[in-house]
Design a protein around this motif. Structure first.
Motif, PDB file in Angstrom:
ATOM      1  N   ARG A   1       0.824  -1.212   0.000  1.00  0.00           N
ATOM      2  CA  ARG A   1       0.000   0.000   0.000  1.00  0.00           C
ATOM      3  C   ARG A   1       0.855   1.258   0.000  1.00  0.00           C
ATOM      4  N   ALA A   2       2.028   1.184   0.606  1.00  0.00           N
ATOM      5  CA  ALA A   2       2.917   2.347   0.644  1.00  0.00           C
ATOM      6  C   ALA A   2       3.364   2.731  -0.764  1.00  0.00           C
ATOM      7  N   ALA A   3       3.548   1.740  -1.630  1.00  0.00           N
ATOM      8  CA  ALA A   3       3.954   2.033  -3.014  1.00  0.00           C
ATOM      9  C   ALA A   3       2.864   2.811  -3.743  1.00  0.00           C
ATOM     10  N   VAL A   4       1.624   2.475  -3.473  1.00  0.00           N
ATOM     11  CA  VAL A   4       0.513   3.166  -4.127  1.00  0.00           C
ATOM     12  C   VAL A   4       0.372   4.593  -3.600  1.00  0.00           C
ATOM     13  N   ARG A   5       0.696   4.793  -2.322  1.00  0.00           N
ATOM     14  CA  ARG A   5       0.561   6.112  -1.702  1.00  0.00           C
ATOM     15  C   ARG A   5       1.767   7.015  -1.952  1.00  0.00           C
ATOM     16  N   THR A   6       2.797   6.519  -2.607  1.00  0.00           N
ATOM     17  CA  THR A   6       4.000   7.329  -2.840  1.00  0.00           C
ATOM     18  C   THR A   6       3.651   8.518  -3.732  1.00  0.00           C
ATOM     19  N   PRO A   7       3.965   9.721  -3.284  1.00  0.00           N
ATOM     20  CA  PRO A   7       3.655  10.910  -4.094  1.00  0.00           C
ATOM     21  C   PRO A   7       4.366  10.869  -5.445  1.00  0.00           C
ATOM     22  N   ARG A   8       3.693  11.407  -6.441  1.00  0.00           N
ATOM     23  CA  ARG A   8       4.226  11.424  -7.801  1.00  0.00           C
ATOM     24  C   ARG A   8       5.580  12.127  -7.869  1.00  0.00           C
ATOM     25  N   LYS A   9       5.737  13.194  -7.096  1.00  0.00           N
ATOM     26  CA  LYS A   9       7.006  13.943  -7.067  1.00  0.00           C
ATOM     27  C   LYS A   9       8.156  13.024  -6.655  1.00  0.00           C
ATOM     28  N   ASP A  10       7.931  12.186  -5.647  1.00  0.00           N
ATOM     29  CA  ASP A  10       8.969  11.279  -5.164  1.00  0.00           C
ATOM     30  C   ASP A  10       9.333  10.234  -6.215  1.00  0.00           C
ATOM     31  N   VAL A  11       8.327   9.708  -6.892  1.00  0.00           N
ATOM     32  CA  VAL A  11       8.569   8.719  -7.945  1.00  0.00           C
ATOM     33  C   VAL A  11       9.356   9.355  -9.082  1.00  0.00           C
ATOM     34  N   LEU A  12       8.955  10.556  -9.477  1.00  0.00           N
ATOM     35  CA  LEU A  12       9.658  11.254 -10.558  1.00  0.00           C
ATOM     36  C   LEU A  12      11.098  11.585 -10.170  1.00  0.00           C
ATOM     37  N   LEU A  13      11.327  11.940  -8.916  1.00  0.00           N
ATOM     38  CA  LEU A  13      12.691  12.217  -8.461  1.00  0.00           C
ATOM     39  C   LEU A  13      13.563  10.962  -8.575  1.00  0.00           C
TER      40      LEU A  13
ATOM     41  N   ILE B   1      19.455   5.543  -7.784  1.00  0.00           N
ATOM     42  CA  ILE B   1      18.149   5.600  -7.139  1.00  0.00           C
ATOM     43  C   ILE B   1      18.312   5.624  -5.627  1.00  0.00           C
ATOM     44  N   LEU B   2      19.381   5.028  -5.120  1.00  0.00           N
ATOM     45  CA  LEU B   2      19.617   5.028  -3.684  1.00  0.00           C
ATOM     46  C   LEU B   2      19.750   6.450  -3.152  1.00  0.00           C
ATOM     47  N   LEU B   3      20.462   7.311  -3.861  1.00  0.00           N
ATOM     48  CA  LEU B   3      20.626   8.694  -3.416  1.00  0.00           C
ATOM     49  C   LEU B   3      19.285   9.400  -3.281  1.00  0.00           C
ATOM     50  N   ALA B   4      18.452   9.249  -4.290  1.00  0.00           N
ATOM     51  CA  ALA B   4      17.132   9.886  -4.240  1.00  0.00           C
ATOM     52  C   ALA B   4      16.290   9.286  -3.121  1.00  0.00           C
ATOM     53  N   SER B   5      16.323   7.981  -2.990  1.00  0.00           N
ATOM     54  CA  SER B   5      15.516   7.317  -1.966  1.00  0.00           C
ATOM     55  C   SER B   5      15.956   7.713  -0.559  1.00  0.00           C
ATOM     56  N   LEU B   6      17.256   7.736  -0.315  1.00  0.00           N
ATOM     57  CA  LEU B   6      17.740   8.113   1.014  1.00  0.00           C
ATOM     58  C   LEU B   6      17.375   9.555   1.348  1.00  0.00           C
ATOM     59  N   THR B   7      17.430  10.429   0.366  1.00  0.00           N
ATOM     60  CA  THR B   7      17.045  11.818   0.582  1.00  0.00           C
ATOM     61  C   THR B   7      15.576  11.911   0.980  1.00  0.00           C
ATOM     62  N   LEU B   8      14.728  11.196   0.259  1.00  0.00           N
ATOM     63  CA  LEU B   8      13.296  11.237   0.557  1.00  0.00           C
ATOM     64  C   LEU B   8      12.979  10.589   1.900  1.00  0.00           C
TER      65      LEU B   8
ATOM     66  N   ALA C   1      14.978  10.364   4.487  1.00  0.00           N
ATOM     67  CA  ALA C   1      15.457  11.261   5.540  1.00  0.00           C
ATOM     68  C   ALA C   1      14.483  12.405   5.764  1.00  0.00           C
ATOM     69  N   GLU C   2      13.925  12.954   4.691  1.00  0.00           N
ATOM     70  CA  GLU C   2      12.973  14.059   4.809  1.00  0.00           C
ATOM     71  C   GLU C   2      11.666  13.614   5.451  1.00  0.00           C
ATOM     72  N   GLU C   3      11.163  12.448   5.053  1.00  0.00           N
ATOM     73  CA  GLU C   3       9.829  12.027   5.466  1.00  0.00           C
ATOM     74  C   GLU C   3       9.804  11.160   6.720  1.00  0.00           C
ATOM     75  N   GLU C   4      10.846  10.360   6.941  1.00  0.00           N
ATOM     76  CA  GLU C   4      10.807   9.416   8.045  1.00  0.00           C
ATOM     77  C   GLU C   4      11.952   9.599   9.039  1.00  0.00           C
ATOM     78  N   GLY C   5      12.860  10.487   8.733  1.00  0.00           N
ATOM     79  CA  GLY C   5      13.936  10.774   9.663  1.00  0.00           C
ATOM     80  C   GLY C   5      15.266  10.154   9.262  1.00  0.00           C
ATOM     81  N   ILE C   6      16.313  10.686   9.862  1.00  0.00           N
ATOM     82  CA  ILE C   6      17.681  10.289   9.518  1.00  0.00           C
ATOM     83  C   ILE C   6      17.976   8.853   9.949  1.00  0.00           C
ATOM     84  N   ARG C   7      17.394   8.399  11.059  1.00  0.00           N
ATOM     85  CA  ARG C   7      17.643   7.019  11.516  1.00  0.00           C
ATOM     86  C   ARG C   7      17.144   6.009  10.485  1.00  0.00           C
ATOM     87  N   ARG C   8      15.964   6.239   9.928  1.00  0.00           N
ATOM     88  CA  ARG C   8      15.433   5.326   8.909  1.00  0.00           C
ATOM     89  C   ARG C   8      16.292   5.365   7.657  1.00  0.00           C
TER      90      ARG C   8
END
Length: 154
Positions: free
Chosen positions: A25-37, A70-77, A79-86
């Motif tokens: 379900r999290a994949a479906v809820r991923t904002p379009r901006k994040d997917v495009l990034l 893709i790892l760079l973009a994913s880690l950035t997102l 960190a922004e949304e779930e925190g640096i520990r995640r």
């Protein structure tokens, strides 16, 4: 993938259980901006690899294809949304997966010369899974990452 249990009462965040599970379900809820990034980072590095390959040959270009764009973009997102520990946990997981990819490359390189491609790729995939899971088990057993205290890291 997630290592979170059901959200704890009040905070809306889960607790780290160490268990890995897929949240479809999290994949479906991923904002379009994040997917495009993510696709943008991946496309950019792939294009860079193509240019480098055309200029310097396929060996040098292949090194750029191994770059985890893709790892760079994913880690950035994350960190922004779930925190640096995640994000740190995800980076550790990527490092463990990289060990598995090394095993994949070695097994595939050795076997593809003397056996069918299906056998070589099947064995290489098994090596990737085995090494990645073993690395995860070892880091879990020695307590890597458990020394971090839960804090508000946003």
């Amino acid at each position: 993938m997630s290592r979170l249990a059901k959200p704890s009462s009040g905070s809306g965040r889960g607790e780290n259980t160490g268990r890995v599970r897929v949240e479809w379900r999290a994949a479906v809820r991923t904002p379009r901006k994040d997917v495009l990034l993510r696709f943008g980072f991946g496309t950019g590095v792939s294009l860079l690899a193509a240019v480098v390959s055309a200029l310097f040959g396929p060996f040098v270009g292949g090194v750029f294809l191994a770059f985890p764009a893709i790892l760079l973009a994913s880690l950035t997102l994350v960190a922004e949304e779930e925190g640096i520990r995640r994000a740190r946990d995800d980076a550790r997981g990527a490092a463990l997966g990289t060990l598995g990819l090394w095993a994949f490359a070695v097994v595939a390189t050795v076997l593809v010369r003397h056996h069918s491609a299906w056998l070589a790729l099947g064995a290489a995939t098994a090596a990737w899974a085995g090494v990645s899971l073993a690395a995860y088990a070892v880091t879990w057993a020695v307590g890597l990452g458990r020394d971090e205290q839960p804090t508000s890291d946003r």
